[in-house]
Design a protein around this motif. Structure first.
Motif, short mmCIF file in Angstrom:
data_model
loop_
_atom_site.label_atom_id
_atom_site.label_comp_id
_atom_site.label_asym_id
_atom_site.label_seq_id
_atom_site.Cartn_x
_atom_site.Cartn_y
_atom_site.Cartn_z
N ARG A 92 -7.09 12.65 17.28
CA ARG A 92 -6.52 13.17 16.03
C ARG A 92 -5.22 12.42 15.78
N LYS A 93 -5.26 11.49 14.85
CA LYS A 93 -4.14 10.56 14.67
C LYS A 93 -3.43 10.75 13.34
N ILE A 94 -3.53 11.96 12.80
CA ILE A 94 -2.88 12.28 11.53
C ILE A 94 -1.49 12.83 11.79
N ILE A 95 -0.51 12.31 11.05
CA ILE A 95 0.86 12.82 11.14
C ILE A 95 1.41 12.97 9.74
N SER A 96 2.09 14.08 9.48
CA SER A 96 2.65 14.32 8.15
C SER A 96 3.82 13.39 7.88
N LEU A 97 4.14 13.20 6.61
CA LEU A 97 5.26 12.34 6.23
C LEU A 97 6.56 12.86 6.83
N ALA A 98 6.76 14.18 6.76
CA ALA A 98 8.00 14.77 7.30
C ALA A 98 8.10 14.55 8.81
N SER A 99 6.99 14.76 9.52
CA SER A 99 6.99 14.56 10.97
C SER A 99 7.21 13.09 11.32
N CYS A 100 6.64 12.22 10.52
CA CYS A 100 6.77 10.78 10.75
C CYS A 100 8.22 10.34 10.60
N ILE A 101 8.87 10.79 9.55
CA ILE A 101 10.27 10.42 9.32
C ILE A 101 11.17 11.05 10.37
N THR A 102 10.84 12.27 10.80
CA THR A 102 11.61 12.92 11.86
C THR A 102 11.51 12.14 13.16
N GLN A 103 10.29 11.71 13.50
CA GLN A 103 10.11 10.90 14.72
C GLN A 103 10.88 9.60 14.63
N MET A 104 10.84 8.97 13.45
CA MET A 104 11.58 7.72 13.25
C MET A 104 13.07 7.94 13.43
N TYR A 105 13.59 9.04 12.86
CA TYR A 105 15.04 9.30 12.99
C TYR A 105 15.46 9.47 14.44
N PHE A 106 14.74 10.29 15.19
CA PHE A 106 15.13 10.53 16.58
C PHE A 106 14.98 9.27 17.43
N PHE A 107 13.99 8.46 17.13
CA PHE A 107 13.85 7.21 17.86
C PHE A 107 15.04 6.30 17.59
N LEU A 108 15.45 6.18 16.31
CA LEU A 108 16.61 5.36 15.95
C LEU A 108 17.89 5.93 16.55
N PHE A 109 18.00 7.25 16.56
CA PHE A 109 19.16 7.92 17.14
C PHE A 109 19.31 7.58 18.62
N PHE A 110 18.22 7.70 19.37
CA PHE A 110 18.28 7.43 20.81
C PHE A 110 18.45 5.93 21.09
N ALA A 111 17.84 5.08 20.26
CA ALA A 111 18.00 3.64 20.43
C ALA A 111 19.45 3.23 20.19
N CYS A 112 20.05 3.82 19.15
CA CYS A 112 21.45 3.54 18.84
C CYS A 112 22.36 4.04 19.97
N THR A 113 22.04 5.21 20.51
CA THR A 113 22.82 5.76 21.62
C THR A 113 22.80 4.82 22.82
N GLU A 114 21.61 4.29 23.13
CA GLU A 114 21.51 3.38 24.27
C GLU A 114 22.29 2.10 24.03
N MET A 115 22.24 1.61 22.81
CA MET A 115 22.97 0.38 22.47
C MET A 115 24.46 0.55 22.72
N ILE A 116 25.01 1.67 22.22
CA ILE A 116 26.45 1.92 22.38
C ILE A 116 26.78 2.22 23.84
N LEU A 117 25.93 3.00 24.50
CA LEU A 117 26.18 3.38 25.88
C LEU A 117 26.18 2.17 26.81
N LEU A 118 25.27 1.24 26.60
CA LEU A 118 25.23 0.02 27.42
C LEU A 118 26.51 -0.80 27.22
N ALA A 119 27.03 -0.83 25.99
CA ALA A 119 28.28 -1.54 25.72
C ALA A 119 29.45 -0.87 26.44
N VAL A 120 29.47 0.46 26.41
CA VAL A 120 30.52 1.22 27.11
C VAL A 120 30.45 0.98 28.61
N MET A 121 29.23 0.95 29.15
CA MET A 121 29.06 0.70 30.58
C MET A 121 29.49 -0.72 30.95
#
Length: 317
Positions: A92-121
């Motif tokens: 079952r590979k159906i995902i709603s638009l809202a769920s899709c955008i939410t997943q995209m946001y959290f992925f970008l959020f965590f990716a951005c966090t790692e980028m900044i955290l690695l620089a701080v380290m």
């Protein structure tokens, strides 16, 4: 470039995530492989986190940042892999638009966090190696706490404007995402709106956050390498560089995959680069799976303090 659609064309409210549809005979093996990998990510990073929290000897800035990295690795893989496992097991590979955008946001959020955290380290290692006498002053626990909180807040806010812009796009007719999650690039390719302003926002945010953290990391390691080369003793050079070698390995893995994926025009995205497996999926897998699996091993396998912490921890288990 404007994408024109017919007036009677209905807007898309859900998407089909194709995942690995080109490999129907490998759905079960892929499910087993990803499940094992996900459990290893959870176990490995939880073990590192628990060791740091429970051992007072590891309550230093370097290990505090590392504990945040472990939380981060668990978090961003959990935004992708559980849903991928569900789709592989149920088809079952159906995902709603809202769920899709939410997943995209959290992925970008965590990716951005790692980028900044690695620089701080990287900056933390720079201070420890190049200014050891001032380390306790520059990287006090209070400073460390403020930095960690700031990293998460900045990363939380950074993708908001981009996500809002994507949420206001119109998606028509084409609703198949040729990926295994709702990544920004394949999602933008499906929009029938003008995405020029969204692409411009991507480049601006990439320059503000991505390039600034990359330059901070790069400059920190340039100073570290020069400082190490000035050490006359070969044993001293080896010992000093070993304190940042694990972090440098993670930095190279991170930027090697993310820069190849996101620091390029959207028009260069081509999901059909290969008959069975696109390069975008491959680099995404390396970023989402390989780095969280390797991080606990890279940081602990040759770390004497971690070995002692795990031995103390095993006595209570």
């Amino acid at each position: 470039m404007y994408k024109v659609t017919a007036r009677n064309e209905s807007h898309v409210t859900q998407f089909t995530v194709l995942c690995f549809s080109d490999l129907p005979h490998l759905q079960v093996p892929l499910f087993i492989i990803f499940l094992i990998i996900y459990l290893n990510i959870i176990f490995g990073n939880t073990a590192v986190l628990f060791a740091i929290v429970s051992d007072s000897h590891l309550h230093t800035p370097m290990y505090i940042f590392l504990s945040n990295l472990s939380v981060l690795d668990i978090s961003y893989t959990s935004t992708i892999l559980p849903n991928l496992l569900y789709m592989l097991s149920t088809q079952r590979k159906i995902i709603s638009l809202a769920s899709c955008i939410t997943q995209m946001y959290f992925f970008l959020f965590f990716a951005c966090t790692e980028m900044i955290l690695l620089a701080v380290m990287a900056y933390d290692r720079f201070v420890a190696i190049c200014h050891p006498l001032h380390y306790t002053l520059l990287m006090s626990r209070r400073t460390c706490l403020v930095v960690v909180i700031s990293v998460w807040i900045v990363a939380l806010l950074e993708p908001v404007s981009f996500t809002i812009l994507v949420a206001n796009l119109t998606f028509c007719s084409m609703n198949q995402i040729d990926h295994f999650f709702c990544d920004a690039t394949p999602l933008l390719k499906l929009s029938c709106s003008d995405t020029a302003h969204v692409n411009m926002t991507t480049y601006i945010l990439g320059a503000l956050v991505g390039m600034s953290t990359f330059m901070l990391t790069l400059v920190s390691y340039v100073y570290i390498i020069f400082n190490v080369l000035n050490i006359h003793s070969a044993i001293g050079r080896s010992k000093t560089f070993s304190t940042c070698g694990s972090h440098l390995t993670c930095v190279l893995l991170f930027y090697g995959t993310t820069l190849s994926l996101y620091m390029r025009p959207t028009s260069m995205y081509s999901p059909k680069q290969d008959k069975f497996f696109s390069l975008d999926k491959l680099f995404s897998l390396l970023y989402i799976i390989l780095i969280p699996v390797l991080n606990p091993l890279i940081y602990t396998i040759k770390n004497k303090q971690f070995k002692k912490a795990f031995k103390r921890l095993s006595r209570f288990l």
